[in-house]
Design a protein around this motif. Structure first.
Motif, PDB file in Angstrom:
ATOM      1  N   ASN A 102       0.841  -1.198   0.000  1.00  0.00           N
ATOM      2  CA  ASN A 102       0.000   0.000   0.000  1.00  0.00           C
ATOM      3  C   ASN A 102       0.875   1.246   0.000  1.00  0.00           C
ATOM      4  O   ASN A 102       0.593   2.212  -0.714  1.00  0.00           O
ATOM      5  CB  ASN A 102      -0.935   0.014   1.215  1.00  0.00           C
TER       6      ASN A 102
ATOM      7  N   GLU B 271      -7.872   0.063   2.751  1.00  0.00           N
ATOM      8  CA  GLU B 271      -6.956   1.075   2.230  1.00  0.00           C
ATOM      9  C   GLU B 271      -6.553   0.755   0.789  1.00  0.00           C
ATOM     10  O   GLU B 271      -6.508   1.651  -0.069  1.00  0.00           O
ATOM     11  CB  GLU B 271      -5.719   1.154   3.124  1.00  0.00           C
TER      12      GLU B 271
ATOM     13  N   THR C 193       1.583   6.778  -6.773  1.00  0.00           N
ATOM     14  CA  THR C 193       0.554   7.777  -7.045  1.00  0.00           C
ATOM     15  C   THR C 193       1.130   9.181  -6.928  1.00  0.00           C
ATOM     16  O   THR C 193       0.874  10.038  -7.775  1.00  0.00           O
ATOM     17  CB  THR C 193      -0.646   7.594  -6.096  1.00  0.00           C
TER      18      THR C 193
ATOM     19  N   VAL D 183       1.099   4.342  -2.716  1.00  0.00           N
ATOM     20  CA  VAL D 183       1.013   5.775  -2.403  1.00  0.00           C
ATOM     21  C   VAL D 183       2.171   6.523  -3.055  1.00  0.00           C
ATOM     22  O   VAL D 183       1.986   7.591  -3.651  1.00  0.00           O
ATOM     23  CB  VAL D 183       0.995   6.001  -0.873  1.00  0.00           C
TER      24      VAL D 183
ATOM     25  N   LEU E  13      -7.070   3.157  -2.410  1.00  0.00           N
ATOM     26  CA  LEU E  13      -5.925   3.564  -3.233  1.00  0.00           C
ATOM     27  C   LEU E  13      -6.130   3.147  -4.691  1.00  0.00           C
ATOM     28  O   LEU E  13      -5.789   3.901  -5.608  1.00  0.00           O
ATOM     29  CB  LEU E  13      -4.631   2.959  -2.683  1.00  0.00           C
TER      30      LEU E  13
END
Length: 97
Positions: free
Chosen positions: A27, A64, A34, A31, A68
Motif C-alpha cells: 500500500n 486502504e 501515485t 502511495v 488507493l
C-alpha cells in the motif's frame, strides 16, 4: 522524498512470519507511485494486496488498498473501475480457514 520512502520500504523483511505486513508495505508503494504520477504502477503494487489480504492480513489494509486503487483508476480516467474499487471497500472481507 519518494526515493527516501522507497529506500525505507526496501529495508522491511518479506519473511514468511511477516506476510501480513506485506500488504501495508505494498500500500505504501502504491502511495509513492501515485505521488509520482504513475497510477498504473500503483495498481500493480496493489494487485497482491487485494488478492491476498482477505486471508492473510488485517481488514484495514484491504480497505486502504481498495481506496488507493480507486484513486489510481480515477487518475487513469476510469470512473467505473474507481467506483467498483470503492464498492469492494464497503463490503467486509470474507475470511476462510
Amino acid at each position: 522524498m519518494p526515493d527516501e520512502a522507497r529506500a525505507t520500504l526496501g529495508g522491511f523483511s518479506a519473511a514468511p512470519e511477516r506476510i501480513g505486513a506485506l500488504g501495508a508495505i505494498d500500500n505504501a508503494r502504491a502511495v509513492i507511485s501515485t505521488a509520482e504520477g504513475d497510477p498504473a504502477a500503483a495498481l500493480d503494487a496493489l494487485r497482491d494486496v487485494r488478492a491476498n489480504t482477505p486471508r492473510l492480513g488485517p481488514a484495514f489494509t484491504l480497505v486502504e488498498a481498495h481506496l488507493l486503487a480507486g484513486i489510481a483508476h480515477l487518475s487513469l480516467g476510469d470512473r467505473n473501475a474507481a467506483a467498483a474499487a470503492a464498492e469492494k471497500r464497503s463490503r467486509p472481507p470474507s475470511r476462510t480457514g
